[in-house]
Each structure stands twice: as C-alpha cells, then as structure tokens.
Design an enzyme around this catalytic site. Structure first.
Site, PDB file in Angstrom:
ATOM      1  N   GLU A  25      -5.821  -8.571   1.116  1.00  0.00           N
ATOM      2  CA  GLU A  25      -6.438  -8.202   2.403  1.00  0.00           C
ATOM      3  C   GLU A  25      -7.911  -7.899   2.205  1.00  0.00           C
ATOM      4  O   GLU A  25      -8.275  -7.110   1.334  1.00  0.00           O
ATOM      5  CB  GLU A  25      -5.826  -6.911   2.987  1.00  0.00           C
ATOM      6  CG  GLU A  25      -4.493  -7.088   3.634  1.00  0.00           C
ATOM      7  CD  GLU A  25      -3.950  -5.774   4.204  1.00  0.00           C
ATOM      8  OE1 GLU A  25      -4.746  -4.898   4.606  1.00  0.00           O
ATOM      9  OE2 GLU A  25      -2.728  -5.647   4.228  1.00  0.00           O
ATOM     10  N   GLU A  77       0.787  -1.231   0.000  1.00  0.00           N
ATOM     11  CA  GLU A  77       0.000   0.000   0.000  1.00  0.00           C
ATOM     12  C   GLU A  77       0.821   1.284   0.000  1.00  0.00           C
ATOM     13  O   GLU A  77       0.786   2.059   0.965  1.00  0.00           O
ATOM     14  CB  GLU A  77      -0.945   0.023   1.205  1.00  0.00           C
ATOM     15  CG  GLU A  77      -1.940  -1.108   1.222  1.00  0.00           C
ATOM     16  CD  GLU A  77      -2.985  -0.952   2.322  1.00  0.00           C
ATOM     17  OE1 GLU A  77      -2.809  -0.098   3.198  1.00  0.00           O
ATOM     18  OE2 GLU A  77      -3.988  -1.684   2.282  1.00  0.00           O
TER      19      GLU A  77
HETATM   20  C1  GCO Z   1      -3.659  -1.471   5.733  1.00  0.00           C
HETATM   21  C2  GCO Z   1      -2.681  -2.482   6.091  1.00  0.00           C
HETATM   22  C3  GCO Z   1      -3.091  -3.344   7.245  1.00  0.00           C
HETATM   23  C4  GCO Z   1      -4.234  -2.869   8.092  1.00  0.00           C
HETATM   24  C5  GCO Z   1      -5.558  -3.315   7.563  1.00  0.00           C
HETATM   25  C6  GCO Z   1      -6.744  -2.835   8.367  1.00  0.00           C
HETATM   26  O1  GCO Z   1      -4.414  -1.663   4.815  1.00  0.00           O
HETATM   27  O2  GCO Z   1      -3.728  -0.432   6.400  1.00  0.00           O
HETATM   28  O3  GCO Z   1      -2.248  -3.224   5.031  1.00  0.00           O
HETATM   29  O4  GCO Z   1      -1.892  -3.321   7.933  1.00  0.00           O
HETATM   30  O5  GCO Z   1      -4.110  -3.314   9.385  1.00  0.00           O
HETATM   31  O6  GCO Z   1      -5.727  -2.872   6.265  1.00  0.00           O
HETATM   32  O7  GCO Z   1      -6.790  -1.446   8.394  1.00  0.00           O
END
Ligand code: GCO
Length: 457
Positions: free
Chosen positions: A355, A163
């Site tokens: 995710e 990200e």
């Molecule tokens: C993000 C990260 C994760 C987070 C998840 C929940 O997207 O911020 O990859 O580390 O913990 O997405 O917010």
C-alpha cells in the site's frame, strides 16, 4: 528508468471498504458493521453497508482493472461472508462470490493477491473473546483452510494479516477502530500474541493445502525513518529509530515482524513490556515463525532523523507549511529509498509495497474528468525513490497503489478519497482520475515514463 522485468504493478482495496452487500446472501456481521453504528465513531455517521457496491459491481471493476493494465489486484476476503459465525457452517454464496471474482480477474489479465484478514473480524467470534481467546488462532486457521481449499487452484499470492500494528493498537488497546475495546496494555499484548499465532498457523495451512505453489507474506504498517543527510551517524540514527520500541503499544516495526520472520520478540520490547507480558508457552515462537516469501510494506509518510551530539537522535522538525495530503500526512519520498533498504537488510525478505498512495481533494471537474496532479506527483516521487533502492540491490518485487478506487476510509468514512478511480457514491459511477491514466502508462512502460513531469505526457 525501467523496473525489473517481472515487477508487479497493482492496486489494493479491502473488503469492508468497498464491498457493501452487508446484509446479503447470508453474510454474518463483522465488528466493523457493529462499530459503525456507535454514534460519533465515524465521520458523518457513515458505514460500509453499501460502500462502492463492489459486491454487485465486481465484474465492471475487474474490467476496469484490465483496461488500466494492472498486473495484480490486492483485496481481502470478508471472513464473516464466508463463515457467518466465524467457524462452522460455510456460507456457500459468500464463497461463490470470491470464486467468481477470481475468475473475472483472471479473465481480465489481473493476478489476484488475497489478504485473509483486513480487519472485518466476525462479530460472533468477538463474543467468544476475539483475539483475546487463545483458540482464535485455530478459528483463523479453519477459515483459512476453507478459502485456500476453494481458491488456491487459481490464487497463489496470499497475505495473512493486514497491519496488526493498527488493529491491535487502534481497535484493541484503543477505541478509534473496531472493535474498540480499550484494553489494558497487558491484554492488548495477549491479543497481539494470538494474532501472531494465527498468522503462523495460517501460513502452515496455506502451504499444506495450496493447489498451486503459494507465495505468502504478512502486511505491516511500517513506520519509516530516514536520515536527514547521508552522513553515517544520521543513517545509524534513522536505522535505530526504525527498529526500536520506545512506547507501551504495538505501534512499531519489530513487535510483529521479528517473531514472524526472526522467531523472537525484540529484546527492547521484552524489557519495556516486562510487567505486562503474557506467559508464552514453549513452542509458540516456532509456530509463529514460518518461512515467508515477502514482507508486505504499507507506508504513506516517514520522518527525517538526525544524530544529536550526545549520541542520540532527534526527529527533524518539518518547515512550516509542509506538503500535506488531505489526511494531513506529509509527503516524504525519501522514505521510499531508506525504508525498503532498512527493512530488507534486517529481514532479508523481498519487499512488496502492498500500500502506498494519497488522499486528495478530488471531484469531477467541469470537463467530466478528475484532475489529480498531486497524486501523480506523489506517486512519481515515491516510485523514483523506490527505484533507487532497487538499483542499489534491494529486492522489491511489486508496488500496489492504495487504492484502486475511493472507498470507506475507516473512522474518516467517505471523507477521504484515496482512489485512482473516483467513485460517486450516489450513482456508483466510476471515473478513472488522471492518475489512473498516468499509472496505466507507467505500467505499460514498466516505469520508464516516470521521469515525465505531470501534464507533459
Ligand atoms: C490502513 C489500511 C487501509 C487504509 C489505508 C489508508 O493502512 O489503514 O490498510 O485499509 O485505508 O492505509 O489509510
């Protein structure tokens, strides 16, 4: 509803969010170790010093993953645990930890999927300018080669950056996340460009050094827009929202993915950012754009869009009291059909959902279990839409729930629980939630139990 035969069912975490062991065995400081010390930055003054103590409990955690039948585990490596100063001397004890973790995952039948950078940047390198320094891409390459040389005889799935949208916008342009630099936008664009270079060079290094054929992706915080109806004009309106840049920040779908996959920055961004853009040396775009094996999609919620009479589009206002997670993110399964479809059509790379999941109001109930029907329903809805995309020919190779276990949720500290496994931070006891057992059945049936309603087996 069965998924493709080799569909990868997994769960994800990240080093700073679970490991702890912050001051052990020679680990260097990361920007998150330092940032959490700033008053007011993290809910409850929390930090990742101990987190889920995975640094010590990794064997138990890997066993649990095996018991749940996970096919794969996405996790990240802490750069300063391996290279305490970011470059130079290797911390053998740190590298050994990841070596043992790979072995124990494989012993439990779980395939390791390694993210090289999930935000815990070495503090020493920040002092040398961090991502603002053009040399940062070479620092990342050096780190990548150390990890790949050691693990690639057993690890074949790699993700470079997690990200970039988030760590550049929240951590560089803003101060909500580490390192919290509050940069001018022009400087944020420099940091963004150097991180893109780091991605490209890392992909080259993985391919050059890997001992088993690598499968490589980058992971994006995808903003998903879906049409309010299936009318062509609404579909076009949602599509155009997905791939346009309208604000002076890097929070969009194209500023990172287009250079990585298409070899150029998006035209609308180049126009909008014209006065802030850094000089881009010849050859950089060629370095950034390396062949990739998948597009890593992180997404939790989307927005409905409709076409307007004047040829534009608007976000559809949600009704009062929409379904919300405890992050106050909306439950919008439709995005899991449209998002993968739009992204696959543009980038022509297999999608892996790296995710997805939800934070819920979870605690141990009087019967000793954690009942989280909301999470089961959320996942079932999103996975069903994903299946619809797959049935229509969109290549989706895997799904990783965020997260394997409750963990340190950045600025929210331990207030948000995203895990399918509950963590009692006082005792470090792991308790699989109902969703973990449900997911186990989903995996074992390759998705065919998804149509069962929660509570009905
Ligand atoms: C993000 C990260 C994760 C987070 C998840 C929940 O997207 O911020 O990859 O580390 O913990 O997405 O917010």
């Amino acid at each position: 509803m069965s998924f493709p035969e080799d569909f990868v069912w997994g769960a994800a975490t990240a080093s700073y969010q679970i490991e702890g062991g912050t001051y052990e065995d020679g680990k260097g400081l990361s920007v998150w170790d330092v940032f959490c010390r700033q008053p007011g930055k993290i809910w409850g003054g929390n930090n990742g010093d101990i987190a889920c103590d995975h640094y010590h409990l990794y064997q138990e955690d890997a066993r649990l993953m095996g018991e749940l039948g996970l096919k794969a585990y996405r996790y990240s490596i802490s750069w300063p645990r391996v290279l305490p100063e970011g470059t130079g001397a290797v911390n053998e004890k740190g590298l050994d930890f990841y070596d043992r973790l790979v072995d124990v995952l494989l012993e439990n039948g779980v395939q390791p999927w390694v993210t090289l950078f999930h935000w815990d940047y070495p503090q020493s390198l920040l002092q040398r300018g961090g991502w603002l320094n053009r040399e940062s891409s070479d620092w990342f390459t050096e780190y990548t080669s150390v990890v790949v040389d050691r693990l690639s005889d057993r690890v074949s799935h790699w993700m470079t950056l997690n990200e970039p949208q988030v760590f550049i916008t929240f951590g560089h342009q803003g101060d909500y996340h580490a390192p919290g630099l509050n940069l001018e936008f022009s400087d944020a664009l420099v940091a963004a460009h150097n991180s893109l270079l780091a991605h490209g060079k890392a992909v080259q290094v993985i391919r050059a050094h890997a001992k088993t054929r690598p499968n490589i992706g980058a992971v994006h915080a995808a903003s998903i827009y879906f049409p309010g109806t299936e009318k062509q004009e609404d579909i076009e309106a949602a599509h155009s929202r997905m791939f346009s840049i309208t604000g002076k920040n890097c929070w969009n779908n194209t500023w990172f993915a287009d250079p990585m996959i298409l070899g150029r920055y998006p035209e609308d961004g180049l126009r909008l950012f014209e006065s802030e853009l850094p000089d881009i040396p010849d050859g950089d775009m060629g370095t950034i754009c390396q062949p990739l094996d998948f597009y890593g999609l992180n997404n939790y919620e989307g927005r409905g869009v409709r076409a307007t009479d004047d040829g534009g589009s608007e976000i559809i206002q949600s009704p009062d009291g929409p379904p919300l997670t405890t992050m106050e993110w909306q439950v919008t399964p439709a995005g899991y059909y449209w998002g993968p479809r739009f992204l696959f059509e543009r980038y022509k790379l297999p999608i892996v959902v790296t995710e997805n999941g939800m934070a819920n109001c979870d605690w141990i109930h009087r019967d000793g279990r954690v009942h989280d029907p909301q999470r089961i329903d959320y996942m079932a809805r999103y996975l069903s839409e994903l299946k619809r995309a797959i049935d229509e020919g969109i290549t989706v190779n895997g799904y990783f729930v965020w997260s394997l276990m409750d963990n340190f949720e950045w600025a929210y500290g331990y207030r948000q629980r995203f895990g399918i496994v509950h963590v009692d931070y006082a005792t470090q006891k792991r308790t699989p939630k109902d969703s973990a057992y449900w997911y186990k059945d989903v995996i074992a049936s390759n998705g065919s139990t998804l149509t069962n309603l929660p509570g009905t087996g």
